[in-house]
Scaffold this motif. Structure first.
Motif, PDB file in Angstrom:
ATOM      1  N   ASN A 264      64.994 -25.173 -43.121  1.00 52.39           N
ATOM      2  CA  ASN A 264      65.224 -24.138 -42.604  1.00 52.39           C
ATOM      3  C   ASN A 264      64.853 -23.144 -41.566  1.00 52.39           C
ATOM      4  OD1 ASN A 264      66.754 -21.408 -42.968  1.00 52.39           O
ATOM      5  ND2 ASN A 264      65.388 -20.417 -44.930  1.00 52.39           N
ATOM      6  N   TRP A 265      63.890 -24.379 -40.938  1.00 57.41           N
ATOM      7  CA  TRP A 265      62.727 -24.080 -39.742  1.00 57.41           C
ATOM      8  C   TRP A 265      62.369 -23.267 -39.668  1.00 57.41           C
ATOM      9  CZ3 TRP A 265      64.109 -26.980 -34.714  1.00 57.41           C
ATOM     10  CH2 TRP A 265      64.828 -27.236 -34.907  1.00 57.41           C
ATOM     11  N   GLU A 266      61.359 -23.781 -40.838  1.00 59.66           N
ATOM     12  CA  GLU A 266      59.832 -23.227 -41.186  1.00 59.66           C
ATOM     13  C   GLU A 266      60.108 -21.580 -41.718  1.00 59.66           C
ATOM     14  OE1 GLU A 266      57.514 -24.655 -42.151  1.00 59.66           O
ATOM     15  OE2 GLU A 266      58.600 -26.191 -41.758  1.00 59.66           O
ATOM     16  N   TYR A 267      61.498 -20.608 -41.860  1.00 59.54           N
ATOM     17  CA  TYR A 267      61.396 -19.699 -41.632  1.00 59.54           C
ATOM     18  C   TYR A 267      60.963 -18.717 -43.426  1.00 59.54           C
ATOM     19  CZ  TYR A 267      64.129 -15.012 -41.930  1.00 59.54           C
ATOM     20  OH  TYR A 267      64.639 -13.859 -41.644  1.00 59.54           O
ATOM     21  N   ILE A 268      59.569 -18.158 -42.613  1.00 55.72           N
ATOM     22  CA  ILE A 268      59.079 -17.263 -43.870  1.00 55.72           C
ATOM     23  C   ILE A 268      58.548 -15.867 -43.154  1.00 55.72           C
ATOM     24  CG2 ILE A 268      56.853 -17.868 -45.303  1.00 55.72           C
ATOM     25  CD1 ILE A 268      56.908 -20.700 -44.607  1.00 55.72           C
ATOM     26  N   PRO A 269      59.485 -15.484 -43.200  1.00 54.62           N
ATOM     27  CA  PRO A 269      59.746 -14.246 -43.201  1.00 54.62           C
ATOM     28  C   PRO A 269      58.473 -13.043 -43.024  1.00 54.62           C
ATOM     29  CG  PRO A 269      61.381 -13.649 -44.061  1.00 54.62           C
ATOM     30  CD  PRO A 269      60.559 -15.298 -44.255  1.00 54.62           C
ATOM     31  N   THR A 270      58.088 -12.885 -42.509  1.00 50.35           N
ATOM     32  CA  THR A 270      56.895 -11.175 -42.592  1.00 50.35           C
ATOM     33  C   THR A 270      57.298 -10.775 -43.804  1.00 50.35           C
ATOM     34  OG1 THR A 270      55.956 -11.432 -39.724  1.00 50.35           O
ATOM     35  CG2 THR A 270      54.753  -9.322 -42.140  1.00 50.35           C
ATOM     36  N   HIS A 271      56.331 -10.090 -44.820  1.00 49.35           N
ATOM     37  CA  HIS A 271      56.658  -9.699 -45.964  1.00 49.35           C
ATOM     38  C   HIS A 271      57.116  -8.421 -45.611  1.00 49.35           C
ATOM     39  CE1 HIS A 271      55.274 -13.491 -47.385  1.00 49.35           C
ATOM     40  NE2 HIS A 271      55.921 -13.512 -48.443  1.00 49.35           N
TER      41      HIS A 271
ATOM     42  N   GLY B 213      66.680 -21.191 -28.879  1.00 52.42           N
ATOM     43  CA  GLY B 213      66.287 -22.503 -28.487  1.00 52.42           C
ATOM     44  C   GLY B 213      64.537 -22.463 -28.693  1.00 52.42           C
ATOM     45  N   PRO B 214      63.921 -23.216 -28.609  1.00 56.75           N
ATOM     46  CA  PRO B 214      62.970 -23.651 -28.975  1.00 56.75           C
ATOM     47  C   PRO B 214      61.933 -22.804 -28.100  1.00 56.75           C
ATOM     48  CG  PRO B 214      63.491 -25.232 -28.496  1.00 56.75           C
ATOM     49  CD  PRO B 214      64.689 -24.664 -27.537  1.00 56.75           C
ATOM     50  N   PHE B 215      60.706 -22.476 -28.183  1.00 57.73           N
ATOM     51  CA  PHE B 215      59.845 -21.680 -27.647  1.00 57.73           C
ATOM     52  C   PHE B 215      59.067 -22.674 -26.444  1.00 57.73           C
ATOM     53  CE2 PHE B 215      55.736 -19.491 -28.017  1.00 57.73           C
ATOM     54  CZ  PHE B 215      55.543 -18.733 -26.745  1.00 57.73           C
ATOM     55  N   GLU B 216      59.123 -23.877 -26.831  1.00 53.99           N
ATOM     56  CA  GLU B 216      58.259 -24.987 -25.400  1.00 53.99           C
ATOM     57  C   GLU B 216      59.379 -24.650 -24.743  1.00 53.99           C
ATOM     58  OE1 GLU B 216      59.149 -25.143 -29.424  1.00 53.99           O
ATOM     59  OE2 GLU B 216      58.697 -27.152 -30.192  1.00 53.99           O
TER      60      GLU B 216
ATOM     61  N   ASP C 130      63.668  -8.300 -37.239  1.00 56.72           N
ATOM     62  CA  ASP C 130      63.616  -7.073 -38.134  1.00 56.72           C
ATOM     63  C   ASP C 130      61.812  -7.173 -38.638  1.00 56.72           C
ATOM     64  OD1 ASP C 130      65.811  -6.821 -39.238  1.00 56.72           O
ATOM     65  OD2 ASP C 130      65.659  -8.437 -40.883  1.00 56.72           O
ATOM     66  N   ALA C 131      60.606  -8.177 -38.581  1.00 61.23           N
ATOM     67  CA  ALA C 131      59.366  -7.949 -38.424  1.00 61.23           C
ATOM     68  C   ALA C 131      59.614  -7.046 -37.333  1.00 61.23           C
ATOM     69  CB  ALA C 131      59.158  -9.390 -38.131  1.00 61.23           C
ATOM     70  N   LEU C 132      59.883  -7.551 -36.150  1.00 56.92           N
ATOM     71  CA  LEU C 132      59.589  -6.639 -34.761  1.00 56.92           C
ATOM     72  C   LEU C 132      59.533  -5.371 -34.579  1.00 56.92           C
ATOM     73  CD1 LEU C 132      57.625  -7.672 -32.312  1.00 56.92           C
ATOM     74  CD2 LEU C 132      59.356  -7.762 -31.264  1.00 56.92           C
TER      75      LEU C 132
ATOM     76  N   GLU D 250      63.940 -17.456 -31.214  1.00 54.17           N
ATOM     77  CA  GLU D 250      64.700 -17.998 -32.167  1.00 54.17           C
ATOM     78  C   GLU D 250      65.449 -19.400 -32.065  1.00 54.17           C
ATOM     79  OE1 GLU D 250      63.729 -17.696 -35.866  1.00 54.17           O
ATOM     80  OE2 GLU D 250      64.373 -19.212 -35.163  1.00 54.17           O
ATOM     81  N   VAL D 251      64.818 -20.356 -32.608  1.00 52.60           N
ATOM     82  CA  VAL D 251      65.537 -21.595 -32.260  1.00 52.60           C
ATOM     83  C   VAL D 251      66.976 -21.871 -33.450  1.00 52.60           C
ATOM     84  CG1 VAL D 251      64.217 -23.283 -34.362  1.00 52.60           C
ATOM     85  CG2 VAL D 251      64.617 -23.989 -32.422  1.00 52.60           C
ATOM     86  N   HIS D 252      66.626 -20.765 -34.614  1.00 54.72           N
ATOM     87  CA  HIS D 252      68.129 -20.552 -35.492  1.00 54.72           C
ATOM     88  C   HIS D 252      68.857 -20.292 -34.570  1.00 54.72           C
ATOM     89  CE1 HIS D 252      69.976 -20.170 -39.069  1.00 54.72           C
ATOM     90  NE2 HIS D 252      69.650 -21.335 -39.656  1.00 54.72           N
TER      91      HIS D 252
HETATM   92  C1  LIG Z   1      57.520 -18.006 -39.843  1.00 56.17           C
HETATM   93  S1  LIG Z   1      59.335 -17.678 -39.478  1.00 56.17           S
HETATM   94  C2  LIG Z   1      58.591 -16.073 -38.548  1.00 56.17           C
HETATM   95  C3  LIG Z   1      59.395 -15.085 -38.712  1.00 56.17           C
HETATM   96  C4  LIG Z   1      59.966 -13.885 -37.986  1.00 56.17           C
HETATM   97  N1  LIG Z   1      58.852 -13.718 -36.871  1.00 56.17           N
HETATM   98  C5  LIG Z   1      58.426 -12.750 -38.776  1.00 56.17           C
HETATM   99  O1  LIG Z   1      57.851 -12.327 -38.769  1.00 56.17           O
HETATM  100  O2  LIG Z   1      59.224 -12.396 -40.120  1.00 56.17           O
HETATM  101  C6  LIG Z   1      59.005 -18.663 -38.372  1.00 56.17           C
HETATM  102  C7  LIG Z   1      60.509 -18.449 -37.434  1.00 56.17           C
HETATM  103  O3  LIG Z   1      60.072 -19.686 -35.961  1.00 56.17           O
HETATM  104  C8  LIG Z   1      61.634 -20.151 -36.134  1.00 56.17           C
HETATM  105  N2  LIG Z   1      61.623 -21.455 -35.196  1.00 56.17           N
HETATM  106  C9  LIG Z   1      60.681 -22.667 -35.860  1.00 56.17           C
HETATM  107  N3  LIG Z   1      60.836 -23.565 -35.069  1.00 56.17           N
HETATM  108  C10 LIG Z   1      60.791 -22.507 -33.925  1.00 56.17           C
HETATM  109  C11 LIG Z   1      60.410 -22.917 -32.344  1.00 56.17           C
HETATM  110  N4  LIG Z   1      60.155 -24.661 -31.803  1.00 56.17           N
HETATM  111  N5  LIG Z   1      60.713 -22.028 -31.289  1.00 56.17           N
HETATM  112  C12 LIG Z   1      61.171 -20.663 -31.295  1.00 56.17           C
HETATM  113  N6  LIG Z   1      61.385 -20.751 -33.587  1.00 56.17           N
HETATM  114  C13 LIG Z   1      61.040 -21.259 -33.786  1.00 56.17           C
HETATM  115  C14 LIG Z   1      62.038 -20.345 -37.417  1.00 56.17           C
HETATM  116  O4  LIG Z   1      63.425 -20.516 -36.985  1.00 56.17           O
HETATM  117  C15 LIG Z   1      61.757 -19.320 -38.021  1.00 56.17           C
HETATM  118  O5  LIG Z   1      63.193 -18.103 -38.216  1.00 56.17           O
END
Ligand SMILES: C[S@@+](CC[C@H](N)C(=O)[O-])C[C@H]1O[C@@H](n2cnc3c(N)ncnc32)[C@H](O)[C@@H]1O
Length: 342
Positions: free
Chosen positions: A9-16, A80-83, A45-47, A60-62
């Motif tokens: 899930n591309w490390e999706y761990i949203p801020t609670h 796309g990727p932040f990189e 939503d978090a921001l 956002e990459v997803h």
């Molecule tokens: C830990 S979640 C945080 C989501 C949101 N920022 C929040 O605080 O609720 C990480 C997010 O980073 C995205 N992500 C993963 N790799 C990424 C990358 N290389 N570039 C941009 N976003 C990425 C994931 O799809 C996921 O939605």
């Protein structure tokens, strides 16, 4: 198993949700609004909740989550990727950074640190960082923990580190680090001292994040609503299909042999056009795209009268420009989807 699920899930761990309002209570924003960034914003939503009525930018990459964020109150969301992003340095008043929690391929560095280093470039002087990571970042390896801790000390002042309140802390072991950006300076702390600080984080010997009666961090005003460069070098097929809506048109007009090979055209901004021109791609072919253009050279003549002698002075100068023809989303006034860019 949990790690595999998170990766899928591309490390999706949203801020609670509860944590978002507690974080917000630490911050005061300028009335006119300032520029705020979430470099991995998920559905946004978090921001939005942490920074109400501010000028929001996200990446956002997803694709699905990014498209969702795009429908919300953001000035711009890159997919796309932040990189791969290209963003002006020192333009944001606030950054909410809850990055992916994982190792970068190769196992030397963690995404949490890569995102921290990169995001710091984009934060303006006295801008406020809120960095939300698991305590595991400081346990990943001794080298990672020390690198991250030192980087924070080198680039931020007024640093405060809080653990999540209960019951979230027991379950998720996350911490929130606040800091105010300062000019980078070397830190001469001993290894022993650094290890002691990191041990306090790992063992949870730090204060708990709690709802504040009055904010602690004052966020500076930055270019409200305006960031000069905010773009990404990345082709996302799903986004291109949604954005351009021209794939069907291209397929219906292409040779049968090419039909299944075509991909949706994506928008080209001026910088990409310039790169293509420099790369010699004008009137050439890229996969699935044709960019047409030409170079124009002309002479401009000018005649002026010398005020002392009354003589006429004729001058000519050579003017060159590049003209591109590119496909755009909506037809123009003449009904054509081809735009001329000079
Ligand atoms: C830990 S979640 C945080 C989501 C949101 N920022 C929040 O605080 O609720 C990480 C997010 O980073 C995205 N992500 C993963 N790799 C990424 C990358 N290389 N570039 C941009 N976003 C990425 C994931 O799809 C996921 O939605």
């Amino acid at each position: 198993m949990a790690r595999l699920q998170a990766q899928a899930n591309w490390e999706y761990i949203p801020t609670h949700k509860r944590i978002r309002s507690i974080i917000k209570s630490y911050l005061s924003f300028p009335e006119a609004g300032t520029t705020c960034l979430d470099p991995c914003c998920g559905p946004g939503d978090a921001l939005i909740e942490i920074c109400p009525n501010q000028h929001l930018f996200g990446l956002e990459v997803h694709t699905g989550r990014a498209l969702e964020a795009k429908t919300k109150n953001f000035i711009n969301v890159l997919v796309g990727p932040f990189e791969n992003c290209v963003i002006s340095n020192r333009v944001f008043g606030f950054i909410h950074l809850n990055p992916p929690y994982d190792w970068v391929a190769g196992g030397e560095e963690k995404y949490e640190e890569l995102f921290l280093y990169r995001a710091t470039n984009y934060l303006g002087p006295r801008g406020v960082l809120e960095y939300l990571v698991p305590t595991g970042l400081f346990q990943a390896s001794k080298a990672v923990g020390i690198r991250v801790y030192k980087f924070l000390l080198e680039n931020y002042r007024d640093i405060q580190i809080f653990k999540y309140p209960q019951p979230e802390y027991s379950e998720f072991k996350q911490i929130v680090i606040f800091g105010v950006k300062k000019p980078s300076e070397p830190v001469t702390a001993s290894l022993e001292w650094l290890e002691k600080q990191i041990a306090r984080i790992i063992t949870g010997d730090i204060p708990e994040l709690s709802l504040q009666e009055s904010p602690i961090y004052e966020i500076p005003l930055f270019n409200p609503g305006w960031v000069k460069t905010f773009r990404i070098n990345y082709y996302d097929a799903e986004l291109a299909a949604v954005d351009s809506q021209t794939l069907n048109l291209l397929q219906s007009e292409s040779k049968p042999v090419l039909k299944d090979k075509l991909i949706a055209p994506s928008y080209l901004d001026k910088a990409l056009l310039a790169l293509l021109a420099v790369g010699g791609y004008i009137d050439g072919r890229m996969p699935g795209h044709i960019l047409l253009g030409r170079y124009e050279n002309r002479e401009e003549s000018n005649t002026e009268t010398d005020t002392d002698s009354g003589d006429e002075i004729h001058s000519t100068r050579k003017v060159s420009s590049t003209v591109f023809y590119a496909m755009c989303k909506n037809p123009g006034e003449d009904g054509s989807r081809v735009v001329e860019i000079r």
